[in-house]
Scaffold this motif. Structure first.
Motif, mmCIF file in Angstrom:
data_model
loop_
_atom_site.group_PDB
_atom_site.id
_atom_site.type_symbol
_atom_site.label_atom_id
_atom_site.label_comp_id
_atom_site.label_asym_id
_atom_site.label_seq_id
_atom_site.Cartn_x
_atom_site.Cartn_y
_atom_site.Cartn_z
ATOM 1 N N LYS A 143 30.663 44.817 33.373
ATOM 2 C CA LYS A 143 31.396 45.754 34.217
ATOM 3 C C LYS A 143 30.492 46.904 34.613
ATOM 4 O O LYS A 143 29.669 47.356 33.816
ATOM 5 C CB LYS A 143 32.627 46.294 33.467
ATOM 6 N N SER A 173 32.976 42.655 39.394
ATOM 7 C CA SER A 173 33.388 43.529 38.290
ATOM 8 C C SER A 173 32.766 44.916 38.439
ATOM 9 O O SER A 173 32.501 45.601 37.454
ATOM 10 C CB SER A 173 32.983 42.907 36.953
ATOM 11 N N THR A 174 32.510 45.303 39.682
ATOM 12 C CA THR A 174 31.961 46.626 39.961
ATOM 13 C C THR A 174 32.860 47.318 40.984
ATOM 14 O O THR A 174 33.756 46.699 41.580
ATOM 15 C CB THR A 174 30.535 46.529 40.538
#
Length: 439
Positions: free
Chosen positions: A79, A272-273
């Motif tokens: 993440k 996931s950013t």
């Protein structure tokens, strides 16, 4: 010191870190690179690794051996919160932890792009990493050994049938290399002949190798057909359940070796950013490799390589973007390092522009094709060009010497035909004979 976090240790990430080590002044920045693997894979050599002409370890470059000033973390970035400038790192063993950074460099590369075709996820092998190339080689050698003990029939045909899905450069190269490998294997089994083997390449489009001219692609098809290989154009794979290949043309046959090379997609880690992505899931960057959104530049965020949609200022790129290949990733990584240093020193970053130097592919021993504009070279000269270019392009002299050594030894001592099919289960023999406590 500013903290630079590089996510991904492939071509772009590795070269970014390497050049930062060269150009940063002492105390100017602290560089950390995170990747799940401890090495960079030279992917153009994967077809030759699968065909036994290059030793697998010689086609990879160890991160820690060549990045002496970079903090290398062998783990996954799970993440990224760029607003808070933190990243979560998840190791293979142990609990995740969070690191903070000042500058983010996203170079996570690409993964195989697949479609929800029945059986593909269970039966096929990709060609994106060294482990897959090794598995392809071991599967083929094991299949030939098994087939040599069987009478002619459906089971032997299944073991001797190889299917490659995807007619791009990677697909054609591994298809041709495996066919060449099979011709060498057959010579070791008096029970088998080359006519017993079957090679099928499946391509959904009406042509192969879009990087070369139509004339050259037709020559490749003719060349492979003369060697007994079959190419199915305008054909889709409908099912591969249990190794039974069903094509959109209605044809059906069984195979124990299915290699998937039908495209790539950006590494899913970018999802996931909180960074901006375009419609294909790639990171949005401008020509100087800074990440952008609808409002302009995202401060302290950079990207390069296959994970990004980088504008192709030459106008030759598909859809206006650079194509995902090593040629661009290496050069973008080097420019990204230069631009990071320039940005740290208050200078203006440069834009990435690189005109394609042409495309070269190996088609098995002593055969190849090269295309640059209208110039086309085929056959033995192109094969020498392929080996010369990639032998010099793999980074560091220790790798170059080892690779050229592989080729020289193979020429004089013949190709190494040994497979290690139990590589994935190394404890099988020990477990079988190990003594156990009595109940």
């Amino acid at each position: 010191m500013r903290k630079i976090l590089i996510v991904g240790g492939g071509y772009a990430g590795f070269y970014t870190a390497k050049k930062l080590e060269k150009w940063l002044r002492r105390g100017e920045a602290q560089v950390t690179m995170v990747d799940p693997l401890p090495y960079m894979t030279y992917q153009p050599f994967l077809p030759e690794v699968a065909a036994g002409t290059i030793e697998p370890r010689h086609a990879v470059v160890a991160h820690r051996r060549h990045l002496k000033k970079t903090t290398v973390i062998t783990a996954a970035v799970s993440k990224v919160d760029h607003a808070a400038k933190t990243a979560e790192i998840t190791p293979a063993v142990g609990e995740p932890w969070t690191v903070d950074y000042d500058v983010l460099v996203m170079t996570a590369g690409a993964v195989s792009r697949t479609f929800p075709i029945p059986g593909v996820a269970d039966e096929a092998i990709g060609l994106k990493n060294i482990e897959e190339a090794m598995a392809i080689r071991d599967r083929m050698t094991d299949n030939f050994a098994k087939a040599s003990n069987l009478p002619p029939g459906p089971e032997r045909d299944r073991l001797l049938t190889t299917v490659v899905v995807g007619g791009g450069f990677a697909g054609i190269e591994v298809f041709a290399e495996l066919r060449s490998f099979a011709s060498a294997l057959v010579g070791s089994y008096h029970q088998l002949e080359m006519d017993d083997t079957h090679f099928h390449l499946i391509e959904a489009m009406g042509r192969i190798m879009p990087e070369v001219s139509l004339k050259s692609s037709l020559w490749v098809i003719k060349d492979l057909a003369q060697k007994g290989a079959e190419i199915h154009l305008n054909t889709q794979l409908a099912s591969a359940v249990g190794g039974k290949i069903e094509l959109s043309s209605g044809e059906s046959f069984e195979s124990d070796l299915i290699v998937w090379t039908a495209g790539v997609m950006a590494n899913p880690v970018v999802r996931s950013t909180d960074l901006p992505l375009e419609e294909r899931g790639r990171l949005r960057v401008q020509a100087d490799l800074r990440v952008i959104n609808d409002d302009g530049v995202v401060v302290d965020a950079w990207g390069a390589g296959d994970v990004t949609a980088t504008p192709d200022l030459t106008g030759a790129g598909v859809g206006g973007f650079t194509v995902p290949n090593a040629q661009h990733a290496v050069r973008q990584g080097k420019l990204l390092a230069r631009n990071l240093v320039a940005d740290l020193r208050g200078e203006t970053p440069r834009e990435y522009i690189h005109k394609n130097l042409g495309a070269v592919a190996g088609l098995g021993l002593y055969d190849g094709v090269y295309q640059n504009g209208r110039l086309a070279v085929r056959g033995l000269p192109a094969w020498f060009m392929h080996r010369g270019y990639h032998g010099l392009a793999i980074p560091f002299w220790d790798r170059k010497v080892r690779v050229f050594g592989n080729w020289i030894f193979s020429f004089f001592l013949r190709r190494d035909l040994v497979g290690i099919p139990d590589r994935d289960v190394p404890r099988a023999a020990f477990e079988r004979w190990a003594s156990r406590p009595k109940a």
